[in-house]
Scaffold this motif. Structure first.
Motif, PDB file in Angstrom:
ATOM      1  N   UNK A   1     -44.218  15.882  27.354  1.00 25.27           N
ATOM      2  CA  UNK A   1     -44.221  17.143  28.092  1.00 25.27           C
ATOM      3  C   UNK A   1     -43.354  18.194  27.414  1.00 25.27           C
ATOM      4  N   UNK A   2     -42.276  17.769  26.800  1.00 29.64           N
ATOM      5  CA  UNK A   2     -41.401  18.727  26.114  1.00 29.64           C
ATOM      6  C   UNK A   2     -41.875  19.043  24.703  1.00 29.64           C
ATOM      7  N   UNK A   3     -42.726  18.199  24.183  1.00 30.05           N
ATOM      8  CA  UNK A   3     -43.171  18.354  22.799  1.00 30.05           C
ATOM      9  C   UNK A   3     -42.299  17.624  21.803  1.00 30.05           C
ATOM     10  N   UNK A   4     -41.266  16.964  22.293  1.00 29.12           N
ATOM     11  CA  UNK A   4     -40.338  16.319  21.387  1.00 29.12           C
ATOM     12  C   UNK A   4     -40.783  14.988  20.838  1.00 29.12           C
ATOM     13  N   UNK A   5     -41.771  14.397  21.459  1.00 23.83           N
ATOM     14  CA  UNK A   5     -42.285  13.098  21.013  1.00 23.83           C
ATOM     15  C   UNK A   5     -43.777  13.225  20.768  1.00 23.83           C
ATOM     16  N   UNK A   6     -44.211  12.755  19.605  1.00 28.35           N
ATOM     17  CA  UNK A   6     -45.630  12.773  19.277  1.00 28.35           C
ATOM     18  C   UNK A   6     -46.034  11.443  18.656  1.00 28.35           C
ATOM     19  N   UNK A   7     -47.308  11.129  18.779  1.00 27.01           N
ATOM     20  CA  UNK A   7     -47.853   9.927  18.160  1.00 27.01           C
ATOM     21  C   UNK A   7     -49.221  10.248  17.578  1.00 27.01           C
ATOM     22  N   UNK A   8     -49.577   9.501  16.534  1.00 26.99           N
ATOM     23  CA  UNK A   8     -50.853   9.731  15.866  1.00 26.99           C
ATOM     24  C   UNK A   8     -51.530   8.392  15.554  1.00 26.99           C
ATOM     25  N   UNK A   9     -52.841   8.402  15.595  1.00 25.92           N
ATOM     26  CA  UNK A   9     -53.586   7.255  15.103  1.00 25.92           C
ATOM     27  C   UNK A   9     -53.385   7.165  13.590  1.00 25.92           C
ATOM     28  N   UNK A  10     -53.416   5.962  13.066  1.00 28.09           N
ATOM     29  CA  UNK A  10     -53.210   5.784  11.627  1.00 28.09           C
ATOM     30  C   UNK A  10     -54.241   6.563  10.813  1.00 28.09           C
TER      31      UNK A  10
ATOM     32  N   UNK B   1     -51.959  13.816  31.658  1.00 28.77           N
ATOM     33  CA  UNK B   1     -51.479  12.889  32.677  1.00 28.77           C
ATOM     34  C   UNK B   1     -50.061  13.279  33.071  1.00 28.77           C
ATOM     35  N   UNK B   2     -49.824  13.327  34.343  1.00 32.72           N
ATOM     36  CA  UNK B   2     -48.523  13.778  34.853  1.00 32.72           C
ATOM     37  C   UNK B   2     -47.408  12.781  34.558  1.00 32.72           C
ATOM     38  N   UNK B   3     -47.757  11.484  34.499  1.00 24.47           N
ATOM     39  CA  UNK B   3     -46.694  10.481  34.434  1.00 24.47           C
ATOM     40  C   UNK B   3     -46.724   9.600  33.180  1.00 24.47           C
ATOM     41  N   UNK B   4     -47.900   9.297  32.674  1.00 25.15           N
ATOM     42  CA  UNK B   4     -48.001   8.315  31.595  1.00 25.15           C
ATOM     43  C   UNK B   4     -48.150   8.987  30.242  1.00 25.15           C
ATOM     44  N   UNK B   5     -47.301   8.585  29.315  1.00 21.65           N
ATOM     45  CA  UNK B   5     -47.377   9.102  27.946  1.00 21.65           C
ATOM     46  C   UNK B   5     -48.376   8.263  27.150  1.00 21.65           C
TER      47      UNK B   5
ATOM     48  N   UNK C   1     -49.108  23.035  32.598  1.00 24.07           N
ATOM     49  CA  UNK C   1     -49.050  21.878  31.702  1.00 24.07           C
ATOM     50  C   UNK C   1     -47.634  21.383  31.441  1.00 24.07           C
ATOM     51  N   UNK C   2     -46.636  22.159  31.860  1.00 20.07           N
ATOM     52  CA  UNK C   2     -45.254  21.872  31.466  1.00 20.07           C
ATOM     53  C   UNK C   2     -44.849  20.412  31.647  1.00 20.07           C
ATOM     54  N   UNK C   3     -45.259  19.796  32.746  1.00 15.80           N
ATOM     55  CA  UNK C   3     -44.798  18.451  33.043  1.00 15.80           C
ATOM     56  C   UNK C   3     -45.808  17.372  32.693  1.00 15.80           C
ATOM     57  N   UNK C   4     -46.856  17.765  32.009  1.00 11.19           N
ATOM     58  CA  UNK C   4     -47.917  16.815  31.690  1.00 11.19           C
ATOM     59  C   UNK C   4     -47.817  16.329  30.252  1.00 11.19           C
ATOM     60  N   UNK C   5     -48.079  15.038  30.100  1.00  9.47           N
ATOM     61  CA  UNK C   5     -48.242  14.472  28.776  1.00  9.47           C
ATOM     62  C   UNK C   5     -49.699  14.702  28.369  1.00  9.47           C
ATOM     63  N   UNK C   6     -49.915  15.123  27.135  1.00  4.99           N
ATOM     64  CA  UNK C   6     -51.247  15.492  26.677  1.00  4.99           C
ATOM     65  C   UNK C   6     -51.690  14.580  25.546  1.00  4.99           C
ATOM     66  N   UNK C   7     -52.944  14.206  25.598  1.00  3.25           N
ATOM     67  CA  UNK C   7     -53.525  13.389  24.540  1.00  3.25           C
ATOM     68  C   UNK C   7     -54.813  14.027  24.048  1.00  3.25           C
ATOM     69  N   UNK C   8     -55.102  13.787  22.797  1.00  2.10           N
ATOM     70  CA  UNK C   8     -56.402  14.112  22.218  1.00  2.10           C
ATOM     71  C   UNK C   8     -57.129  12.797  21.934  1.00  2.10           C
ATOM     72  N   UNK C   9     -58.391  12.757  22.315  1.00  3.44           N
ATOM     73  CA  UNK C   9     -59.265  11.641  22.040  1.00  3.44           C
ATOM     74  C   UNK C   9     -60.477  12.156  21.261  1.00  3.44           C
ATOM     75  N   UNK C  10     -61.208  11.243  20.677  1.00  5.39           N
ATOM     76  CA  UNK C  10     -62.468  11.631  20.062  1.00  5.39           C
ATOM     77  C   UNK C  10     -63.479  10.494  20.209  1.00  5.39           C
TER      78      UNK C  10
END
Length: 121
Positions: free
Chosen positions: A53-62, A99-103, A29-38
């Motif tokens: 991928x590094x964990x340094x950037x995160x985003x959340x739904x409102x 996803x390997x490339x898209x955040x 998973x090291x190089x993958x951007x990860x998302x949670x959906x519901x």
């Protein structure tokens, strides 16, 4: 075979907490951007959170900001979603995706099978 497996779902009372895990097998998973959906019954799938991928950037739904926290442990090849102060409207099947490339991609390339979260008294 590339696989993502979610776990940690269940039934919880309003105001309770759950921690979902997303474990990868067959790839790193090291190089993958990860998302949670519901996706709730009768509703469209929505993005909940994503992490770089590094964990340094995160985003959340409102709708979950301030209550949910996404994190990752690349050494364990696992991503987490800590969910606090759960509400009935959080009830849904939760999916992790990579996803390997898209955040924060809306169409990640790899998906898990989902885990059910039910918030009810």
């Amino acid at each position: 075979q590339l696989q993502l497996v979610e776990s940690g779902g269940g039934l919880v009372q309003p105001g309770g907490s759950l921690r979902l895990s997303c474990a990868a097998s067959g790839f790193t998973l090291d190089y993958y951007k990860i998302s949670w959906f519901r996706q709730a019954p009768g509703k469209e799938r929505e993005g909940v959170s994503c992490i770089s991928s590094s964990g340094g950037i995160t985003n959340y739904a409102d709708s979950v900001k301030g209550r949910f926290t996404i994190s990752r442990d690349n050494a364990k090849n696992t991503v987490y979603l800590q969910m606090n102060n759960l509400k009935p409207e959080d009830t849904a099947i939760y999916y992790c995706a990579a996803d390997r490339y898209a955040y924060c991609s809306e169409k990640p390339t790899h998906w898990g099978q989902g885990t059910q979260v039910t918030v009810s008294s």
